[in-house]
Design an enzyme around this catalytic site. Structure first.
Site, PDB file in Angstrom:
ATOM      1  CE1 TYR A 109      44.110  40.031  36.091  1.00 25.12           C
ATOM      2  CE2 TYR A 109      45.833  41.751  35.869  1.00 25.12           C
ATOM      3  CZ  TYR A 109      44.470  41.290  36.446  1.00 25.12           C
ATOM      4  OH  TYR A 109      44.004  42.192  36.919  1.00 25.12           O
ATOM      5  CD  GLU A 197      40.671  41.098  36.571  1.00 21.62           C
ATOM      6  OE1 GLU A 197      39.603  40.533  36.659  1.00 21.62           O
ATOM      7  OE2 GLU A 197      41.322  41.254  37.453  1.00 21.62           O
TER       8      GLU A 197
END
Ligand code: ADP
Ligand code: MG
Length: 387
Positions: A109, A197
């Site tokens: 991530y 993101e």
């Protein structure tokens, strides 16, 4: 402003951030063509909506043959995709991204956003990326590492290394990660992003590092200096009332309650929403008509509030400064003449030309409930909500 994954990946490509090969498609034939262009199976077909959680909702599917491509494409295109971010009503899928299916070794991530508390850009990374990142954040927050970048200094070498080592990357991957995170940082700053993101950022079986998903939001207040980005806006993904309000430069945000409210000034608007809640009701919207609103803006704002079917009553709370009370009253009266006002409207105004404003409202013959002060206004809307 939010954009789609395929658009964000186009920007990633421009900045040299590695992404899978792929193409957007708007119908089944285009999906078949795009899959043929990729030249090998499996391909992944991904619903393009402005919400995450598509994988879990059935909006990201693998296809291993030509036949599967057609099947999956016709299932996803036109479906109403429900994810934890869309609400129960879901979103209609109008386009898909057709992408090469990668052999994934590990999902990481990486996220970037402004941190208000430190006035820095926070970069977050985690070894435990993928579709359950929300759970990781809730249950094992220590698995998410953060570095805070001073926007004046930019991303420092030691900070990029901190992220790389925090992700437990092998030396070959560190060499790929460092330039990648620098490019993403540049992309973030150049475009005045409020969010970038990448979840997941993947390590493939053949040792590559790629952005498999891409989410980007932009600061609306900076869009005036990024005219090119405006082409990415997709009105189908926005609330129709918010789209209409933005046409008139009104700061309107739709909410779930049933008491509409129109206020001048963002601070007073928030205080008014608090007041509505305090009185036991729920606001249906946030609307700041602005300090210098014209009668026309007031009229449009009022009309937009009333076109929300949930609205059972309206509170207009204006402190007349630059926006004079008589201008406000004129706008409300004009709007009320044009739309059929079926719900009670409470007005509280104070300040410049308040007497003229009250006169205009009285002379209009409209059924408006004039409140003496804030407390009285709160009581009156509470009664509407209760009845
Ligand atoms: P969302 O976050 O909306 O669920 P993602 O783009 O992250 O959508 O996709 C969900 C999951 O699907 C990913 O975590 C990954 O496991 C898988 N996936 C997505 N794109 C590909 C691809 N090109 N190749 C292989 N797997 C993929
Ligand atoms: Mg994702």
């Amino acid at each position: 402003m939010k954009i789609h994954e395929y658009q964000a990946k186009e920007l990633f490509g421009k900045y040299g951030v590695p992404i899978p090969r792929g193409k957007v498609a708007f119908n089944v034939d285009q999906v078949k063509e795009a899959a043929a262009e990729l030249g090998r199976f499996p391909v992944v077909i991904k619903a393009q909506i402005h919400a995450g959680g598509r994988g879990k909702g059935g909006g990201v599917k693998l296809a291993r043959t030509e036949k599967e491509v057609a099947e999956v494409a016709s299932n996803i295109l036109g479906m109403t995709l429900v994810t934890h971010q869309t609400g129960p009503e879901g979103r209609l899928v109008r386009k898909v991204l057709v992408e090469e299916g990668l052999a994934i070794q590990k999902e990481l991530y990486l996220g970037m956003l402004p941190d208000r508390a430190t006035a820095k850009i926070v970069i977050m990374a985690s070894e435990a990326g993928g579709m359950d990142i929300e759970e990781v954040a809730a249950k094992t927050p220590e698995k998410i590492i953060k570095v805070f970048v001073d926007p004046l200094l930019g991303l420092q070498g030691f900070q990029a290394r901190q992220l790389a080592y925090g992700l437990n990357l092998q030396p070959e991957l560190v060499k790929l990660f460092i330039p990648m995170v620098n490019r993403i940082y540049k992309l973030f700053v150049d475009n005045d992003c409020s969010l970038v993101e990448i979840n997941p950022l993947v390590i493939t079986d053949d040792g590559k590092l790629l952005a498999l998903d891409a989410k980007m939001n932009f600061d609306d207040n900076a869009l005036f200096r990024h005219k090119d980005l405006l082409d990415y806006r997709d009105l189908d993904e926005e609330d129709p009332l918010e789209v209409e309000a933005s046409r008139y430069n009104l700061n309107y945000i739709k909410m779930d309650g049933n008491i509409g409210n129109m206020v001048n000034g963002a601070g007073l608007a928030m205080a008014t929403m608090d007041l509505i809640k305090l009185a036991g009701a729920e606001p249906a919207n946030f609307l700041d008509v602005g300090g210098g609103a014209s009668a026309e803006m007031v009229e449009n704002g009022f009309r937009i509030i009333l076109s929300d079917p949930n609205v059972k009553g309206v509170l207009i709370n204006i402190f007349g400064g630059i926006l004079r009370c008589d201008v406000l009253a004129q706008g409300v009266v004009e709007a009320a003449k044009k739309v059929d006002v079926k719900v009670p409207v409470v007005i509280r105004m104070e300040g410049t030309n308040v007497e003229q404003g009250r006169e205009i409202l009285k002379a209009s013959g409209l059924n408006l409930i004039v409140a003496k002060d804030l407390k009285d206004a709160a009581q009156k809307v509470a009664n509407i909500a209760k009845s």
